[in-house]
Design an enzyme around this catalytic site. Structure first.
Site, short mmCIF file in Angstrom:
data_model
loop_
_atom_site.label_atom_id
_atom_site.label_comp_id
_atom_site.label_asym_id
_atom_site.label_seq_id
_atom_site.Cartn_x
_atom_site.Cartn_y
_atom_site.Cartn_z
N CYS A 1 49.37 61.02 23.38
CA CYS A 1 48.64 62.22 22.96
C CYS A 1 47.25 62.29 23.56
O CYS A 1 46.25 62.22 22.85
CB CYS A 1 48.55 62.24 21.44
SG CYS A 1 50.14 61.96 20.71
N GLU A 2 47.17 62.33 24.87
CA GLU A 2 45.90 62.44 25.59
C GLU A 2 46.19 63.17 26.90
O GLU A 2 47.18 62.86 27.56
CB GLU A 2 45.36 61.06 25.98
CG GLU A 2 45.14 60.11 24.86
CD GLU A 2 43.67 59.78 24.62
OE1 GLU A 2 42.80 60.38 25.27
OE2 GLU A 2 43.44 58.95 23.76
N GLU B 1 37.64 34.48 45.37
CA GLU B 1 38.31 34.86 44.11
C GLU B 1 39.08 36.16 44.27
O GLU B 1 38.78 37.14 43.60
CB GLU B 1 37.26 35.06 43.01
CG GLU B 1 36.37 33.88 42.72
CD GLU B 1 35.22 34.23 41.79
OE1 GLU B 1 34.73 33.32 41.12
OE2 GLU B 1 34.80 35.40 41.73
N PRO B 2 40.06 36.20 45.14
CA PRO B 2 40.78 37.46 45.33
C PRO B 2 41.77 37.75 44.20
O PRO B 2 42.44 36.84 43.72
CB PRO B 2 41.55 37.21 46.64
CG PRO B 2 41.79 35.73 46.62
CD PRO B 2 40.60 35.11 45.95
N ARG C 1 45.28 52.87 35.24
CA ARG C 1 44.40 53.13 36.40
C ARG C 1 44.25 54.62 36.74
O ARG C 1 43.13 55.06 37.02
CB ARG C 1 44.86 52.34 37.63
CG ARG C 1 44.81 50.82 37.42
CD ARG C 1 44.89 50.03 38.72
NE ARG C 1 43.64 50.09 39.46
CZ ARG C 1 43.44 50.77 40.54
NH1 ARG C 1 44.42 51.46 41.08
NH2 ARG C 1 42.26 50.80 41.11
N TYR D 1 40.41 55.53 36.38
CA TYR D 1 39.67 55.61 37.65
C TYR D 1 40.11 56.79 38.50
O TYR D 1 39.71 56.91 39.64
CB TYR D 1 39.89 54.35 38.50
CG TYR D 1 39.75 53.04 37.78
CD1 TYR D 1 38.49 52.58 37.39
CD2 TYR D 1 40.85 52.24 37.49
CE1 TYR D 1 38.35 51.36 36.75
CE2 TYR D 1 40.72 51.03 36.86
CZ TYR D 1 39.47 50.59 36.48
OH TYR D 1 39.34 49.38 35.86
N ARG E 1 43.13 41.60 43.49
CA ARG E 1 43.90 42.77 43.92
C ARG E 1 44.62 42.56 45.25
O ARG E 1 45.77 42.96 45.42
CB ARG E 1 42.94 43.95 44.08
CG ARG E 1 43.60 45.28 44.31
CD ARG E 1 42.55 46.32 44.70
NE ARG E 1 41.41 46.36 43.85
CZ ARG E 1 41.28 47.16 42.79
NH1 ARG E 1 42.25 47.97 42.46
NH2 ARG E 1 40.17 47.14 42.08
N GLY F 1 37.28 41.10 45.74
CA GLY F 1 36.87 42.45 46.13
C GLY F 1 37.59 43.05 47.31
O GLY F 1 37.43 44.24 47.59
N1 LLP Z 1 35.67 37.72 40.77
C1 LLP Z 1 34.97 38.34 39.80
C2 LLP Z 1 33.76 37.71 39.26
C3 LLP Z 1 35.42 39.60 39.33
O1 LLP Z 1 34.73 40.23 38.39
C4 LLP Z 1 36.60 40.17 39.86
C5 LLP Z 1 37.10 41.47 39.39
C6 LLP Z 1 37.30 39.45 40.86
C7 LLP Z 1 36.79 38.23 41.29
C8 LLP Z 1 38.55 39.97 41.49
O2 LLP Z 1 38.32 41.13 42.19
P1 LLP Z 1 39.44 41.79 43.14
O3 LLP Z 1 39.69 40.83 44.27
O4 LLP Z 1 40.65 42.01 42.34
O5 LLP Z 1 38.81 43.04 43.59
N2 LLP Z 1 40.41 47.08 36.70
C9 LLP Z 1 39.86 47.46 37.98
C10 LLP Z 1 39.32 46.27 38.75
C11 LLP Z 1 38.29 45.46 37.99
C12 LLP Z 1 37.79 44.27 38.75
C13 LLP Z 1 36.98 43.37 37.89
N3 LLP Z 1 36.52 42.17 38.51
C14 LLP Z 1 40.90 48.25 38.75
O6 LLP Z 1 42.01 48.44 38.26
O7 LLP Z 1 40.61 48.75 39.84
#
Ligand code: LLP
Length: 424
Positions: A353-354, A283-284, A322, A326, A286, A249
């Site tokens: 085509c969107e 669990e990083p 994205r 979003y 992004r 996150g």
């Molecule tokens: N752990 C779990 C259980 C998750 O569901 C996720 C992401 C992560 C870790 C990793 O999260 P991060 O560190 O990347 O924030 N497609 C969207 C993001 C969807 C995230 C889904 N879960 C976007 O492009 O912004």
């Protein structure tokens, strides 16, 4: 002090030299000459340095950092991170397959997701993963029954939904009560108290992931405090917790955001966990991947209407969704800067085509002409992994740059790939 100016802060290894965009020591235009466009281009150095920032900031707590495969699952990326000590966070049998191909040890794999199938559960038990992050009572029953049949014991963590607002985009908010994720405190407490009933799914940890692109540490602290209170109650009842998985996150810098650095994040979080004995897991996704990649595309046409100027490029929302999904902001940089060109305001759009098929709206960039290359920045996370074949468009190639060399990490798809497995 604002540290976040995307153009100045060394958040990544894409930079200009004499008007040419480079990735590490390689000219992007040189790569494109070989690969064509659209092409995802990744920097090995940026990937591994972002992992290292987290490893360093949290070293006192010796956490297991499980990179979230969904952010960017290319094998070259997974190999790079696993090679630097990362574990992996997976959400499907497909991601488990990739994790094994990347030679990640089972004991460094954690498996999340609300809908694991029996076959996926069996495969993960066979792979001896560290633990399942369990999202509901029926899933726990299922894992227990499958493990029992296989005569195996497997660790599970309960994913708690702490009902905390992470103040991010609605679609990537996961820790509020109305979302499908996790188990509320009360139900989780009942499960823990009844845990001995699960003879083969050993309920031994707590998992929490409240959302993505969280720029400020406060929602994390709020969630983690609630979790710690909950764990204290459990421990007072004699229930032991071995694993505490704090999810992902952490926000990345796309433009002028000012997210906490790894050091600041650790400074806020670590004091909460002092003198506590469980294995911390992160669990990083992004944070490690976003700044590590760009999507290079070529201008096909410039189209002017009474109200707009469109730069029509050869990448589409199928390649990178994205902005459409979003309304996400991504910088668009020229691959070769023509300093003499005036700045114009464009909608940068794809061929699909969107009307949602855009990368930027009313964006001021250096004037472009057909044949010019543009780089859509900060597309290393949730870029290729969310790509599709919509409009029967073969997916782009992926390139990994390391120092002065580059390799094709995934070939561009062909028309044959598009119809593979189909019968007429
Ligand atoms: N752990 C779990 C259980 C998750 O569901 C996720 C992401 C992560 C870790 C990793 O999260 P991060 O560190 O990347 O924030 N497609 C969207 C993001 C969807 C995230 C889904 N879960 C976007 O492009 O912004």
């Amino acid at each position: 002090m604002p540290r976040t100016d995307f153009h100045e802060e060394k958040m990544h290894d894409f930079y200009y030299k004499k008007g040419e965009l480079y990735c590490e020591k390689v000219r992007v235009a040189k790569i494109l000459k070989k690969t064509g466009t659209p092409a995802y281009i990744y920097s090995y150095k940026t990937f591994t340095e972002h992992l290292a920032k987290l490893q360093k900031a949290f070293r006192a707590a010796k956490p297991l950092i499980c990179y979230s495969v969904k952010a960017n699952s290319n094998l070259a990326v997974l190999r790079a991170l696993v090679g630097k000590g990362a574990g992996l966070d997976i959400v499907s049998g497909g991601e488990l397959f990739r994790a094994k191909k990347a030679k990640c040890q089972g004991k460094k794999i954690v498996y999340a997701g609300v809908g694991k199938t029996p076959e996926e559960i069996r495969e993960a038990i066979r792979a001896r993963i560290l633990l399942f992050n369990v999202e509901s009572m029926p899933e726990l029953e299922q894992i227990n029954a499958i493990a029992k049949k296989m005569r195996k014991k497997v660790n599970v963590s309960l994913r708690i939904n702490p009902n905390v607002d992470p103040h991010t985009h609605e679609y990537i908010t996961t820790g509020k009560a109305e979302t499908k994720f996790g188990i509320d405190f009360e139900k989780a407490r009942e499960i823990f108290k009844d845990a001995r009933r699960f003879t083969n799914a050993l309920v031994s940890g707590v998992h929490v992931h409240i959302g993505s692109q969280i720029e400020n540490g406060d929602p994390f602290v709020e969630a983690f405090r609630k979790i710690l209170e909950f764990i204290d109650e459990l421990q007072a009842d004699g229930i032991k917790i071995r694993f505490l998985n704090l999810g992902g996150g952490l926000g990345a810098i796309y433009s002028d955001e000012n997210p906490q650095t790894a050091e600041e994040f650790a400074g806020k979080i670590l004091p909460l966990f002092k003198r506590r004995k469980f294995q911390l897991i992160f669990e990083p996704g992004r944070f490690i991947a976003a700044n590590s990649g760009i999507l290079a595309t070529k201008v096909l046409y410039v189209k002017e209407t009474d109200v707009k100027k469109f730069a029509i490029v050869d990448a589409g929302m199928n390649d990178f969704i994205r902005p459409a999904f979003y309304n996400a902001f991504h910088h668009i940089w020229p691959v070769v800067k023509n300093e003499k060109a005036p700045q114009w305001i464009y909608d940068v759009v794809g061929p699909i085509c969107e009307s949602g098929d855009f990368f930027a709206k009313d964006r001021e960039i250096l004037a472009v002409k057909p044949g010019d290359y543009l780089a859509i920045m900060t597309t290393g996370a949730y870029g290729f992994t969310m790509a599709s074949n919509y409009n029967s468009r073969p997916r782009a190639c992926e390139v990994m740059v390391r120092g002065g060399t580059f390799k094709i990490a995934r070939k561009r798809e062909t028309y044959q790939d598009l119809v593979r497995g189909e019968r007429s």
